[in-house]
Design a protein around this motif. Structure first.
Motif, PDB file in Angstrom:
ATOM      1  N   ASP A  81      -3.549   2.295  -9.018  1.00 53.12           N
ATOM      2  CA  ASP A  81      -3.252   3.635  -8.503  1.00 53.12           C
ATOM      3  C   ASP A  81      -4.459   4.527  -8.760  1.00 53.12           C
ATOM      4  OD1 ASP A  81      -0.513   3.291  -7.623  1.00 53.12           O
ATOM      5  OD2 ASP A  81       0.009   3.128  -9.744  1.00 53.12           O
TER       6      ASP A  81
ATOM      7  N   THR B  42       0.858  -1.186   0.000  1.00 53.67           N
ATOM      8  CA  THR B  42       0.000   0.000   0.000  1.00 53.67           C
ATOM      9  C   THR B  42       0.896   1.239   0.000  1.00 53.67           C
ATOM     10  OG1 THR B  42      -0.110   0.126   2.423  1.00 53.67           O
ATOM     11  CG2 THR B  42      -1.807  -1.169   1.304  1.00 53.67           C
ATOM     12  N   ASN B  43       0.435   2.306  -0.604  1.00 53.75           N
ATOM     13  CA  ASN B  43       1.191   3.561  -0.584  1.00 53.75           C
ATOM     14  C   ASN B  43       0.225   4.727  -0.747  1.00 53.75           C
ATOM     15  OD1 ASN B  43       1.187   4.366  -3.635  1.00 53.75           O
ATOM     16  ND2 ASN B  43       1.756   2.198  -3.601  1.00 53.75           N
ATOM     17  N   ALA B  44       0.666   5.902  -0.332  1.00 52.81           N
ATOM     18  CA  ALA B  44      -0.159   7.108  -0.434  1.00 52.81           C
ATOM     19  C   ALA B  44       0.742   8.311  -0.628  1.00 52.81           C
ATOM     20  CB  ALA B  44      -1.020   7.284   0.818  1.00 52.81           C
TER      21      ALA B  44
ATOM     22  N   ASP C  34      -3.188  10.939  -3.651  1.00 51.95           N
ATOM     23  CA  ASP C  34      -3.150   9.709  -4.434  1.00 51.95           C
ATOM     24  C   ASP C  34      -2.959   8.509  -3.513  1.00 51.95           C
ATOM     25  OD1 ASP C  34      -3.111  11.510  -6.535  1.00 51.95           O
ATOM     26  OD2 ASP C  34      -0.963  11.248  -6.935  1.00 51.95           O
ATOM     27  N   ILE C  35      -3.584   7.392  -3.850  1.00 46.14           N
ATOM     28  CA  ILE C  35      -3.351   6.153  -3.112  1.00 46.14           C
ATOM     29  C   ILE C  35      -3.112   5.027  -4.113  1.00 46.14           C
ATOM     30  CG2 ILE C  35      -4.725   6.840  -1.113  1.00 46.14           C
ATOM     31  CD1 ILE C  35      -6.969   5.058  -2.155  1.00 46.14           C
TER      32      ILE C  35
END
Length: 282
Positions: free
Chosen positions: A239, A175-177, A220-221
């Motif tokens: 994304d 996961t990233n943001a 953004d995630i």
């Protein structure tokens, strides 16, 4: 921990765009001329003072203060004009206004950049950057204006984490943001009365770069799933840009139908799906 301090100086230069140098015009049936062909190469004196601290093995802090003095910049030969090639956002800028430029413009950029990051370890990372700055230029008449790019501040934060999942923990779920905040871009407002009278967009030349768009914001995630076979690795990624659908202003324009000034906006929510296949021949 490890600390470093650095001080650097530099003199930089670059040629004006070929479309600017080869801009030609013909007035009253006269011979075509190239008014910008003898522009000098714009130059900038840079100085940077930096500090860097690495600690706890995976963490790093950086701070840089900088100052830039710009000279030999292209500005309008009319002392009452605020047109400058320093505000060019594309190669056709010189064609947008019927003016001639001279290499007598100056400008200044100065600010502070701060970065705090954790390198990827223990299955996670993060990065925070912040900048405060000022960017101005002077005309041939000696007046000082904001450049188009003088947003004054930028804040960027991003991070991500991975999780081992599945049988034997061979697959990876990630996961990233990312969050981006910036001051609004500068622009010259349209003269509504003149735009209506001429039924076309007319800039208020007495208010060069005095208008400012609202805060720029984007969130953004993303998620990913990676799984491995004997000779191949498959990755699925999703994304989602601008998750909250915030409307960031891109530019203004004159609407001839409604006879009013309106705005164009940048993209809203945008999902992107990717599949990646990696393989080994061994």
């Amino acid at each position: 921990s490890d600390q470093k301090i650095g001080l650097s100086f530099g003199l930089h230069s670059r040629p004006e765009g070929i479309s600017t140098l080869l801009y030609s015009k013909t007035e009253n049936g006269e011979v075509r001329t190239l008014p910008n062909k003898n522009l000098e190469m714009p130059k900038a004196f840079h100085t940077v003072l930096g500090y860097e601290l690495t600690f706890a093995n995976d963490f790093q802090f950086k701070a840089e203060g900088y100052f830039q003095y710009l000279f030999h910049q292209g500005i309008a030969t009319d002392p009452t004009s605020a047109l400058s090639l320093m505000n060019a956002t594309n190669s056709l800028y010189a064609f947008a206004q019927n003016t001639t430029y001279t290499s007598k413009g100056t400008g200044m950029n100065y600010g502070l950049d701060v970065t705090l990051q954790k390198f990827f370890s223990k299955n996670y990372y993060f990065l925070f950057t912040g900048s405060v700055f000022n960017s101005t230029y002077k005309t041939l008449g000696g007046k000082t204006y904001n450049t188009t790019f003088n947003r004054n501040y930028t804040i960027n934060a991003m991070g991500g984490k991975e999780f081992r999942v599945g049988k034997h923990k061979a697959a990876v779920f990630g996961t990233n943001a990312k969050i981006l905040l910036m001051g609004g871009n500068r622009y010259t407002p349209l003269d509504e009365a003149q735009s209506i009278a001429q039924n076309t967009a007319v800039e208020d030349v007495n208010r060069i770069n005095q208008a400012r768009a609202p805060l720029y914001f984007r969130f953004d995630i993303g998620v990913s799933y990676k799984f491995n076979y004997k000779k191949t690795t498959h990755t699925l990624m999703l994304d989602i840009q601008n998750v909250v659908g915030y409307k960031n202003i891109y530019s203004q324009f004159y609407d001839e139908k409604s006879k009013s000034i309106k705005y164009l906006y940048q993209q809203g929510l945008l999902p992107l799906f990717n599949y990646r296949l990696e393989f080994s021949t061994k």
